[in-house]
Every structure is written in structure tokens, then in C-alpha cells.
Design a protein around this motif. Sequence first.
Motif, PDB file in Angstrom:
ATOM      1  N   GLU A   1       7.480  12.920 -35.492  1.00 33.81           N
ATOM      2  CA  GLU A   1       6.438  13.421 -36.410  1.00 33.81           C
ATOM      3  C   GLU A   1       6.901  14.707 -37.090  1.00 33.81           C
ATOM      4  O   GLU A   1       6.709  14.898 -38.286  1.00 33.81           O
ATOM      5  CB  GLU A   1       5.138  13.709 -35.647  1.00 33.81           C
ATOM      6  CG  GLU A   1       4.325  12.464 -35.341  1.00 33.81           C
ATOM      7  CD  GLU A   1       3.234  12.724 -34.296  1.00 33.81           C
ATOM      8  OE1 GLU A   1       2.757  13.875 -34.186  1.00 33.81           O
ATOM      9  OE2 GLU A   1       2.889  11.758 -33.584  1.00 33.81           O
TER      10      GLU A   1
ATOM     11  N   TYR B   1       7.090  19.213 -24.984  1.00 31.93           N
ATOM     12  CA  TYR B   1       6.289  18.339 -25.861  1.00 31.93           C
ATOM     13  C   TYR B   1       4.847  18.280 -25.365  1.00 31.93           C
ATOM     14  O   TYR B   1       3.915  18.196 -26.159  1.00 31.93           O
ATOM     15  CB  TYR B   1       6.871  16.923 -25.907  1.00 31.93           C
ATOM     16  CG  TYR B   1       8.195  16.813 -26.635  1.00 31.93           C
ATOM     17  CD1 TYR B   1       8.288  17.101 -27.997  1.00 31.93           C
ATOM     18  CD2 TYR B   1       9.353  16.408 -25.973  1.00 31.93           C
ATOM     19  CE1 TYR B   1       9.503  16.988 -28.668  1.00 31.93           C
ATOM     20  CE2 TYR B   1      10.574  16.291 -26.631  1.00 31.93           C
ATOM     21  CZ  TYR B   1      10.641  16.584 -27.976  1.00 31.93           C
ATOM     22  OH  TYR B   1      11.840  16.478 -28.636  1.00 31.93           O
TER      23      TYR B   1
ATOM     24  N   SER C   1       1.920  19.301 -27.862  1.00 39.83           N
ATOM     25  CA  SER C   1       0.903  18.420 -28.432  1.00 39.83           C
ATOM     26  C   SER C   1       0.466  17.237 -27.576  1.00 39.83           C
ATOM     27  O   SER C   1      -0.153  16.327 -28.116  1.00 39.83           O
ATOM     28  CB  SER C   1       1.352  17.921 -29.808  1.00 39.83           C
ATOM     29  OG  SER C   1       2.525  17.203 -29.716  1.00 39.83           O
ATOM     30  N   ASP C   2       0.767  17.235 -26.286  1.00 45.11           N
ATOM     31  CA  ASP C   2       0.332  16.069 -25.522  1.00 45.11           C
ATOM     32  C   ASP C   2      -0.033  16.419 -24.074  1.00 45.11           C
ATOM     33  O   ASP C   2       0.816  16.378 -23.178  1.00 45.11           O
ATOM     34  CB  ASP C   2       1.439  15.002 -25.550  1.00 45.11           C
ATOM     35  CG  ASP C   2       0.936  13.668 -25.026  1.00 45.11           C
ATOM     36  OD1 ASP C   2      -0.019  13.658 -24.219  1.00 45.11           O
ATOM     37  OD2 ASP C   2       1.488  12.629 -25.419  1.00 45.11           O
TER      38      ASP C   2
ATOM     39  N   ILE D   1       6.588  12.325 -30.764  1.00 46.73           N
ATOM     40  CA  ILE D   1       6.203  13.680 -31.182  1.00 46.73           C
ATOM     41  C   ILE D   1       7.329  14.294 -32.000  1.00 46.73           C
ATOM     42  O   ILE D   1       7.118  14.829 -33.079  1.00 46.73           O
ATOM     43  CB  ILE D   1       5.863  14.559 -29.958  1.00 46.73           C
ATOM     44  CG1 ILE D   1       4.624  14.010 -29.248  1.00 46.73           C
ATOM     45  CG2 ILE D   1       5.638  16.018 -30.378  1.00 46.73           C
ATOM     46  CD1 ILE D   1       4.367  14.598 -27.859  1.00 46.73           C
TER      47      ILE D   1
ATOM     48  N   ARG E   1       6.789   8.824 -25.811  1.00 49.61           N
ATOM     49  CA  ARG E   1       5.856   9.809 -26.399  1.00 49.61           C
ATOM     50  C   ARG E   1       6.621  11.022 -26.947  1.00 49.61           C
ATOM     51  O   ARG E   1       6.310  11.528 -28.013  1.00 49.61           O
ATOM     52  CB  ARG E   1       4.848  10.290 -25.338  1.00 49.61           C
ATOM     53  CG  ARG E   1       3.657   9.421 -25.143  1.00 49.61           C
ATOM     54  CD  ARG E   1       2.821   9.276 -26.424  1.00 49.61           C
ATOM     55  NE  ARG E   1       2.227  10.536 -26.872  1.00 49.61           N
ATOM     56  CZ  ARG E   1       2.174  10.924 -28.143  1.00 49.61           C
ATOM     57  NH1 ARG E   1       2.664  10.182 -29.118  1.00 49.61           N
ATOM     58  NH2 ARG E   1       1.604  12.070 -28.471  1.00 49.61           N
ATOM     59  N   SER E   2       7.646  11.473 -26.187  1.00 49.01           N
ATOM     60  CA  SER E   2       8.408  12.642 -26.642  1.00 49.01           C
ATOM     61  C   SER E   2       9.107  12.339 -27.962  1.00 49.01           C
ATOM     62  O   SER E   2       9.105  13.159 -28.889  1.00 49.01           O
ATOM     63  CB  SER E   2       9.461  13.039 -25.594  1.00 49.01           C
ATOM     64  OG  SER E   2       8.832  13.375 -24.379  1.00 49.01           O
TER      65      SER E   2
END
Length: 355
Positions: free
Chosen positions: A223, A189, A193-194, A220, A216-217
Motif C-alpha cells: 500500500e 507493521y 497499521s494492523d 501493508i 498482511r505485512s
Amino acid sequence: MMESVTVGASKKYEVIIGSGILRDCGELISRVKAPCLACIVTDDIVDGLYADTVEESLRSAGFSVVKHVFPNGEQSKCLECYGRLLDVLSAEGVTRTDLIVALGGGVCGDMAGFAAATYLRGMDYVQIPTTFLAAIDSSVGGKTAIDISAGKNLVGAFHQPIEVICDTDTLSTLRPETFADGAAEAIKYGVLSDPEIFDIFSEGRIREELQHVIKRSVEIKSEYVEKDEFDTGLRMYLNLGHTPGHAMEKLSHFSVTHGHAVATGMVMVADISEKLGFCEAGTAERIRQVLLKNQLPISTSFGAAELGEAALTDKKRRGASIRLILPVRIGECMLYETDAEKLPELFAMSEAVEG
Ligand code: GLY
């Protein structure tokens, strides 16, 4: 502190993340499901660790509880084991308005989820992941499946859970190799994107930042799931490193675990992307360093030709072309479509493979 992420798939649900929340799972579930008969599905290792806490919590929230325990391991994600679970559901009088509670790692979530998708044409289920990998990947997004002799995950359904409850304390007892499997997907991830997730792993701060990284994972992943729930396009970005990774798993007869295979797979696609000129120089080296720091492999003893051959029979192949997700820099990836026959040649561009 308990936090949650909303997954806005066709059915909206919460992924609730926090330390020690297993003992509150009954109350958390009762927010989305009126008390009914709950069937806990778990394996014979997780059973001894957490099933009593879950059962007690469900009972105090007003649920009746039955339990089905199956042997730990990927070999349980099979037709026979799935069939036994359906027989238990039926014998216990579980109805369409009742609930399955999948308590365990990816094998448990995938099989119990598939039973929930198919028993009586579909019923509600809750995911309670107890591995890092399940917490950030398989418990979220509604992919359920079992394996057949032709391959892994070849029979399944998209069926979203009604809630996911992740008690971060359950991840602290994992064996280091099992924790590393989850770390590989979390690093994925980061590459996708992070950059902040990537830095946390690079700086060796994952144990302190575990809850944040899980949140956060999941954000993502959700999304991608929201934009492409049924995996017809964008969701394939989540498969960064997975095309070579699946080939390694298959050639090793699954003695190389998923996260370990994905780790080496990420190195391979980063090498390929740099050689093709798509990727910022030094990205592959940064990925190597972060994987090494987190007890993950950066090479395989399999050769480019055999990996290419194994990947070509992967179910994600489409006609005569194959799509690879390639890093552009840490935090950004791109889709690269090419002739399927070129795969061994592409894999040979990476220093992570033999010969
Ligand atoms: N594990 C990849 C996905 O859920 O699409």
C-alpha cells in the motif's frame, strides 16, 4: 495453500507466498517470463540449502541456468562483490532479455537487484527471499542498493522485481536471532497499521500464523509502495523506529542487527510520543512486552547524545529538520517534524537509552 499479493507499482507484480513452493519456482516464474538464461545469485550458506531445488525447478520449466555464489554477510554488499557479479553476468553471456534470480536474504536481494537495475541498463529479476526480514521488507518494493565506505545503501536504484516467491518453509530453519529480526519488522507493521498482527505476536502465535503475517505485512508494505514508489513522502512511515535504529546499527559497527535495532528504536519513538502527548498511554509498555516476548531488545547501551549525533548524519535528514514517525496507538502512527538539533533531547526522553 498458496496465496498472493499484487504490488501495483509502476510495474505490477505478484508476491507469491506458500509452503514448499520453492520446487515450483520455475513454473511460477514461467508465468511471467518466457524461458531464457537465468542467473541464480546466492550466498555460500543459502547455496547449500536451496540452490539445487531452484536450479532443478528452473531447468524443468525450460530455463537455462548459471549460478553465482558470494560469501554470506553484509560485507558482501560492496562495490567489489557487485563488480564481480557484473563480470560473471558478462562472462556467461547474460543479455538484457535474460533473468537474475536473487535467492537469499536482504544482502542478496539488494545486490542482485542492483545488478539487475544496472547491468546493460536494466534487466528482469525475481526475488526469492529466504529470511523473514527479506520476505516482508527488502524483497518487496524495488529498493536495491550496495554499501560504500560512507554508509549503508548509499548507492542504489528503484527497480521492481517481476515476481517475488516466498516459500515459508525456508524461514523455519532460521536461527532464532535471525527470525527475531524479521519479527521486529512484522511487529512494526502491526504498530503502523494492523493491531491483529500485533496481537499475534503478543499472544506468541507467530509460528502458527507465519504465512498470514507475511501476507498482511506484504499487503501493508505494498500500500505504501503503490502510493509512494520513489520514497518522496508517505513511504517514510515504513521507517517507524528506523531513525534511532540506524543510529544504533552504525554506532555498534553493525554488530547490532537491523531488526534488533529497529525493535529498540520503536520503544524509543513510543516513549517520545507518549511524553509529547501524542500517544495513547500504555502503548510504549505494550510494545516493550511484545518485543520481550519475541526475544527482541527494549534498550540500548548507547546514550541519547551519541545516538542523536549518529542519526543526524543519516541520509534521511532533510535540511535543518528531521521527520520521525511516532505511534499514536497500536495500529496508527503520525509524522512529526522538528528541528534536527532537537534529536538528542527527544531521544533523552526515552527510558530505552543510557543516561
Ligand atoms: N524498507 C523501507 C522501504 O522499503 O521503504
